[in-house]
Design an enzyme around this catalytic site. Sequence first.
Site, PDB file in Angstrom:
ATOM      1  N   GLY A  43     -13.418  -2.749   0.056  1.00 36.82           N
ATOM      2  CA  GLY A  43     -14.581  -2.419   0.009  1.00 36.82           C
ATOM      3  C   GLY A  43     -14.833  -1.229  -1.045  1.00 36.82           C
ATOM      4  O   GLY A  43     -15.858  -1.185  -1.658  1.00 36.82           O
ATOM      5  N   LYS A  50     -17.865 -15.839   1.495  1.00 37.00           N
ATOM      6  CA  LYS A  50     -19.447 -15.640   2.006  1.00 37.00           C
ATOM      7  C   LYS A  50     -19.957 -15.008   0.942  1.00 37.00           C
ATOM      8  O   LYS A  50     -19.682 -14.018   0.307  1.00 37.00           O
ATOM      9  CB  LYS A  50     -19.406 -14.863   3.231  1.00 37.00           C
ATOM     10  CG  LYS A  50     -18.953 -15.579   4.635  1.00 37.00           C
ATOM     11  CD  LYS A  50     -19.295 -14.597   5.761  1.00 37.00           C
ATOM     12  CE  LYS A  50     -18.855 -15.373   6.792  1.00 37.00           C
ATOM     13  NZ  LYS A  50     -18.944 -14.304   8.081  1.00 37.00           N
ATOM     14  N   GLY A  72      -8.595  -8.351  -0.580  1.00 44.33           N
ATOM     15  CA  GLY A  72      -7.567  -8.485   0.246  1.00 44.33           C
ATOM     16  C   GLY A  72      -6.764  -9.819   0.241  1.00 44.33           C
ATOM     17  O   GLY A  72      -5.624 -10.158  -0.145  1.00 44.33           O
ATOM     18  N   ARG A 111       0.783  -1.105  -0.003  1.00 44.50           N
ATOM     19  CA  ARG A 111       0.202  -0.062  -0.090  1.00 44.50           C
ATOM     20  C   ARG A 111       0.948   1.275   0.060  1.00 44.50           C
ATOM     21  O   ARG A 111       0.516   2.309  -0.394  1.00 44.50           O
ATOM     22  CB  ARG A 111      -0.772  -0.068   1.141  1.00 44.50           C
ATOM     23  CG  ARG A 111      -2.069  -1.064   1.132  1.00 44.50           C
ATOM     24  CD  ARG A 111      -3.259  -0.801   1.949  1.00 44.50           C
ATOM     25  NE  ARG A 111      -4.419  -1.351   1.386  1.00 44.50           N
ATOM     26  CZ  ARG A 111      -5.357  -1.804   2.258  1.00 44.50           C
ATOM     27  NH1 ARG A 111      -5.477  -1.599   3.528  1.00 44.50           N
ATOM     28  NH2 ARG A 111      -6.322  -2.649   1.787  1.00 44.50           N
TER      29      ARG A 111
HETATM   30  P1  ADP Z   1     -11.370 -11.526  -0.484  1.00 44.65           P
HETATM   31  O1  ADP Z   1     -10.633 -10.797   0.782  1.00 44.65           O
HETATM   32  O2  ADP Z   1     -10.376 -11.757  -1.800  1.00 44.65           O
HETATM   33  O3  ADP Z   1     -12.363 -10.532  -0.581  1.00 44.65           O
HETATM   34  P2  ADP Z   1     -12.801 -13.384   1.221  1.00 44.65           P
HETATM   35  O4  ADP Z   1     -12.437 -12.768   2.283  1.00 44.65           O
HETATM   36  O5  ADP Z   1     -14.082 -13.118   0.574  1.00 44.65           O
HETATM   37  O6  ADP Z   1     -12.088 -12.866  -0.090  1.00 44.65           O
HETATM   38  O7  ADP Z   1     -12.420 -14.882   1.115  1.00 44.65           O
HETATM   39  C1  ADP Z   1     -11.076 -15.429   1.233  1.00 44.65           C
HETATM   40  C2  ADP Z   1     -11.257 -16.586   2.152  1.00 44.65           C
HETATM   41  O8  ADP Z   1     -12.076 -17.412   1.934  1.00 44.65           O
HETATM   42  C3  ADP Z   1      -9.926 -17.159   2.558  1.00 44.65           C
HETATM   43  O9  ADP Z   1      -9.666 -17.387   3.745  1.00 44.65           O
HETATM   44  C4  ADP Z   1     -10.071 -18.672   2.032  1.00 44.65           C
HETATM   45  O10 ADP Z   1      -9.375 -19.546   2.841  1.00 44.65           O
HETATM   46  C5  ADP Z   1     -11.706 -18.823   2.258  1.00 44.65           C
HETATM   47  N1  ADP Z   1     -12.134 -19.911   1.334  1.00 44.65           N
HETATM   48  C6  ADP Z   1     -12.317 -20.019  -0.003  1.00 44.65           C
HETATM   49  N2  ADP Z   1     -12.814 -20.788  -0.445  1.00 44.65           N
HETATM   50  C7  ADP Z   1     -13.076 -21.814   0.689  1.00 44.65           C
HETATM   51  C8  ADP Z   1     -13.823 -22.843   1.072  1.00 44.65           C
HETATM   52  N3  ADP Z   1     -14.118 -23.610  -0.146  1.00 44.65           N
HETATM   53  N4  ADP Z   1     -13.622 -23.426   2.055  1.00 44.65           N
HETATM   54  C9  ADP Z   1     -13.309 -22.618   3.123  1.00 44.65           C
HETATM   55  N5  ADP Z   1     -12.663 -21.566   2.979  1.00 44.65           N
HETATM   56  C10 ADP Z   1     -12.596 -21.036   1.886  1.00 44.65           C
HETATM   57 MG    MG Z   2     -10.844 -11.274   2.842  1.00 49.41          MG
END
Ligand code: ADP
Ligand code: MG
Length: 376
Positions: free
Chosen positions: A358, A185, A335, A34
Amino acid sequence: MRTLDDLDVEGKRVLVRVDFNVPLDGTRIADDARIVAALPTLQELRERGARMLLAAHLGRPKDREPELSMAPVAERVGELLGAPVELAPDLDHVPDGDIVMLENVRYEPGETKDDPELARRYAALADLYVNDAFGAAHRAHASTHAVAQLLPHAAGRLLEREVRVLTGILADPQRPLVAVIGGAKVTTKIGVLDAFLERADAVLLGGAMCFPFFKVEGHVVGDSLCEEEGIEPARRALAAGEGKLELPSDLVAGREFSADTEVRRLDGVDVPDGWMGLDIGPASAARYAEVIAGAGTVFWNGPMGAYELEPFGEGTRAVAEAVAEAPGTTVAGGGDLLAALGHFGLKDGVDHLSTGGGASLEMVEGKTLPGVEALS
Ligand code: ADP
Ligand code: MG
């Protein structure tokens, strides 16, 4: 939006809001991406003869916790710029140097309240205001919003580029426009999912957020991470996404969330009891790679699986390789996704890495960001 091209900065003191909210390991900076991302703006201001007063937040301090001091950040900025950076202990003791960093703006209780009085104290310290903190632009805070009304202002180069690329995806993308959405999620991604179901030509899903969709379709999910509040949004998205929305057709499963667990490839997406789906399978990854290869624009947010665990990173890696080879314009954000791309050494394969979690999502959802609006 006004940019650095619209400001005469020579000899002026410029208050520069930056996003230096870096991950810390104790008081050591674990990743300075960053800080590096803001260097073009800081270097340009220096070359054009400005004196700089840097303002940023770090974490979520409640009571001036010393471990959330900007001191290590100021030191790192100094190393990267090759010039000393002085730290101002508080707003009443701001040294007169060429490059000064204010303490964590969230040490001030008025910061997150967009307090006009605090904004006046910031404004009194400078002649001009530049905002390069794209990652904080979705918040109306004193240092991102109220202060912009009190000084001649402009966007820094990073914020300018983020806004140009992300609004370009919304307004006039090269088609086909393909969105790849993964992560843990549904509920944290539903806004962006809805936005792309409306505008994109294809939406490819991965990560644990698929399991509510599979449940709606009548599959069993075993012990997979399956967000209960995600079921209704998934049902709606499935109906709205008819013909556009693609889910994985195979999975890689493990006994538990661990790198040395027993691993099994599943031909379909039914996950037996005692197992959890932790990655998209190779057939799904190959299918997604084919869609990505034919895309005019790719927007990717969220990893395809539990990439942190070595046996479950292959889906994310395969999609990252497809994105790196794609002839279209590619944009990635989030992230964990950026961490995954860094982990696989595939960051350079993406045309634009969005620095705002976000903020990037709200931008592609078509929302107005207070920190961006304040610069027009
Ligand atoms: P980002 O930060 O890129 O927006 P998220 O925070 O929504 O992504 O999701 C990332 C997290 O989701 C990671 O910690 C990863 O381990 C978890 N994850 C992704 N797929 C699975 C899965 N099938 N089962 C459990 N955890 C998962
Ligand atoms: Mg994340």
